[in-house]
Design a protein around this motif. Sequence first.
Motif, short mmCIF file in Angstrom:
data_model
loop_
_atom_site.label_atom_id
_atom_site.label_comp_id
_atom_site.label_asym_id
_atom_site.label_seq_id
_atom_site.Cartn_x
_atom_site.Cartn_y
_atom_site.Cartn_z
N ILE A 106 0.86 -1.18 0.00
CA ILE A 106 0.00 0.00 0.00
C ILE A 106 0.90 1.24 0.00
CG2 ILE A 106 -1.77 1.28 1.26
CD1 ILE A 106 -2.52 -1.41 2.60
N GLY A 107 0.69 2.13 -0.95
CA GLY A 107 1.48 3.36 -1.02
C GLY A 107 0.82 4.48 -0.24
N ARG A 108 1.63 5.28 0.41
CA ARG A 108 1.15 6.47 1.16
C ARG A 108 1.90 7.69 0.62
NH1 ARG A 108 3.01 9.80 5.20
NH2 ARG A 108 1.56 10.51 6.84
N VAL A 109 1.21 8.49 -0.20
CA VAL A 109 1.85 9.64 -0.86
C VAL A 109 1.23 10.91 -0.28
CG1 VAL A 109 2.37 10.72 -3.07
CG2 VAL A 109 2.21 8.23 -2.91
N GLN A 110 1.96 11.53 0.64
CA GLN A 110 1.41 12.67 1.37
C GLN A 110 1.64 14.00 0.67
OE1 GLN A 110 4.25 11.32 1.84
NE2 GLN A 110 5.68 12.52 3.04
N GLY A 111 2.60 14.02 -0.27
CA GLY A 111 2.93 15.27 -0.95
C GLY A 111 3.47 14.99 -2.34
N LYS A 112 4.16 15.95 -2.90
CA LYS A 112 4.59 15.86 -4.29
C LYS A 112 5.50 14.65 -4.55
CE LYS A 112 4.20 20.78 -5.38
NZ LYS A 112 4.92 22.02 -5.74
N ALA A 113 5.31 14.08 -5.73
CA ALA A 113 6.15 12.98 -6.19
C ALA A 113 6.79 13.40 -7.50
CB ALA A 113 5.34 11.70 -6.37
N VAL A 114 8.11 13.33 -7.57
CA VAL A 114 8.85 13.80 -8.75
C VAL A 114 9.75 12.68 -9.26
CG1 VAL A 114 10.47 15.52 -9.63
CG2 VAL A 114 8.83 16.17 -7.85
N GLY A 115 9.80 12.50 -10.58
CA GLY A 115 10.73 11.56 -11.18
C GLY A 115 10.62 10.17 -10.60
N GLY A 116 11.72 9.71 -10.00
CA GLY A 116 11.74 8.38 -9.41
C GLY A 116 10.68 8.19 -8.33
N GLY A 117 10.26 9.28 -7.71
CA GLY A 117 9.20 9.19 -6.71
C GLY A 117 7.88 8.74 -7.30
N VAL A 118 7.62 9.17 -8.54
CA VAL A 118 6.42 8.70 -9.25
C VAL A 118 6.55 7.21 -9.53
CG1 VAL A 118 4.97 9.00 -11.30
CG2 VAL A 118 6.13 10.98 -10.31
N GLY A 119 7.76 6.77 -9.86
CA GLY A 119 7.99 5.36 -10.09
C GLY A 119 7.78 4.52 -8.85
N VAL A 120 8.21 5.02 -7.70
CA VAL A 120 8.00 4.29 -6.44
C VAL A 120 6.50 4.16 -6.16
CG1 VAL A 120 8.35 4.34 -3.94
CG2 VAL A 120 10.24 4.94 -5.48
N ALA A 121 5.76 5.25 -6.33
CA ALA A 121 4.31 5.21 -6.12
C ALA A 121 3.65 4.22 -7.07
CB ALA A 121 3.71 6.61 -6.30
N ALA A 122 4.10 4.21 -8.33
CA ALA A 122 3.52 3.33 -9.33
C ALA A 122 3.81 1.87 -9.06
CB ALA A 122 4.04 3.71 -10.72
N ALA A 123 4.89 1.59 -8.33
CA ALA A 123 5.27 0.21 -8.05
C ALA A 123 4.48 -0.40 -6.90
CB ALA A 123 6.77 0.13 -7.75
N THR A 124 3.71 0.42 -6.18
CA THR A 124 2.86 -0.13 -5.13
C THR A 124 1.60 -0.72 -5.75
OG1 THR A 124 1.66 1.95 -4.71
CG2 THR A 124 3.73 1.60 -3.50
N ASP A 125 0.89 -1.52 -4.97
CA ASP A 125 -0.29 -2.21 -5.50
C ASP A 125 -1.59 -1.42 -5.32
OD1 ASP A 125 1.04 -4.74 -6.26
OD2 ASP A 125 1.45 -4.85 -4.11
N TYR A 126 -1.61 -0.56 -4.32
CA TYR A 126 -2.81 0.24 -4.06
C TYR A 126 -2.32 1.50 -3.37
CZ TYR A 126 -7.85 0.91 -3.16
OH TYR A 126 -9.16 1.36 -3.16
N CYS A 127 -2.49 2.65 -4.01
CA CYS A 127 -1.84 3.86 -3.54
C CYS A 127 -2.84 4.92 -3.09
CB CYS A 127 -0.95 4.43 -4.66
SG CYS A 127 0.27 5.62 -4.10
N PHE A 128 -2.66 5.39 -1.87
CA PHE A 128 -3.45 6.49 -1.32
C PHE A 128 -2.63 7.78 -1.39
CE2 PHE A 128 -5.22 2.76 0.65
CZ PHE A 128 -6.57 3.04 0.87
N ALA A 129 -3.30 8.91 -1.58
CA ALA A 129 -2.60 10.19 -1.65
C ALA A 129 -3.48 11.30 -1.09
CB ALA A 129 -2.23 10.51 -3.10
N THR A 130 -2.83 12.41 -0.74
CA THR A 130 -3.58 13.61 -0.38
C THR A 130 -3.75 14.47 -1.63
OG1 THR A 130 -1.73 15.10 0.10
CG2 THR A 130 -2.42 13.60 1.87
#
Length: 253
Positions: A106-130
């Motif tokens: 489960i991904g927890r994305v509380q703020g901006k995701a840039v470059g490789g950070g977008v890749g990390v979020a995309a590699a999770t199976d179910y991602c939550f964000a603010t």
Amino acid sequence: MSNTLTAGHVAAETDAAGITTITFFHPSHNSLPSRVLNDLAQAITRAGQDEATKVIVLKSEGERTFCAGASFDELLTIETKAQGLEFFSGFARVINACRTAPKIIIGRVQGKAVGGGVGVAAATDYCFATQHAAVKLSELAVGIGPFVVGPAVERKIGTAAFQQLALDAGEFRPAAWAKEKGLYAEVVDDIAALDAAIATFAAKMASYAPDALRAMKEVFWQGTEHWNTLLTERAGISGTLVLSDFTRRALRK
């Protein structure tokens, strides 16, 4: 080695319900130097193999930025293609660790995701964000390109949306856009709501049959079995491009 390259850490903690929370941090907007990348990949692999772990939550510290992607400070230290390959292979290892871990992440994305950070979020199976979790693939702006994270991002949001992000490298897309395209499963107002939603969802996942979840994970990632080779090849492309005069000038700016 400079402080920016040795700074940062990764921590993992498993609660009584079998929810393992893996947290990464770097003082430069949670950017990822090699050491943090490798520690993160190892932590994900260990949690995936740990019988006590039923579900994994992947998060970063801080409030404003989930992950700023590659460490620019480390990119400036790369002097050979071999060094470039090794650095970008760190992102390949994180993505492949997420892909092959037999537990739902489960991904927890509380703020901006840039470059490789977008890749990390995309590699999770179910991602939550603010609502503050805007996304940007900035690599082309510095002469590289999102080669390593591209397969993970494109798998989640589709080719057309991936092209938009990759080519419009200077602009953020809002969290609502990322949810519409499928990168985020849910977008909430703030961090308090984010943590509440994740706690509820993780508890639900932890209550399901582990064998069923493992089988579902295999189905979700079917067709990516060649990524060990593919992402290493992509790391080589980025590792060569990072040596260009264009990239050197862009990084120094």
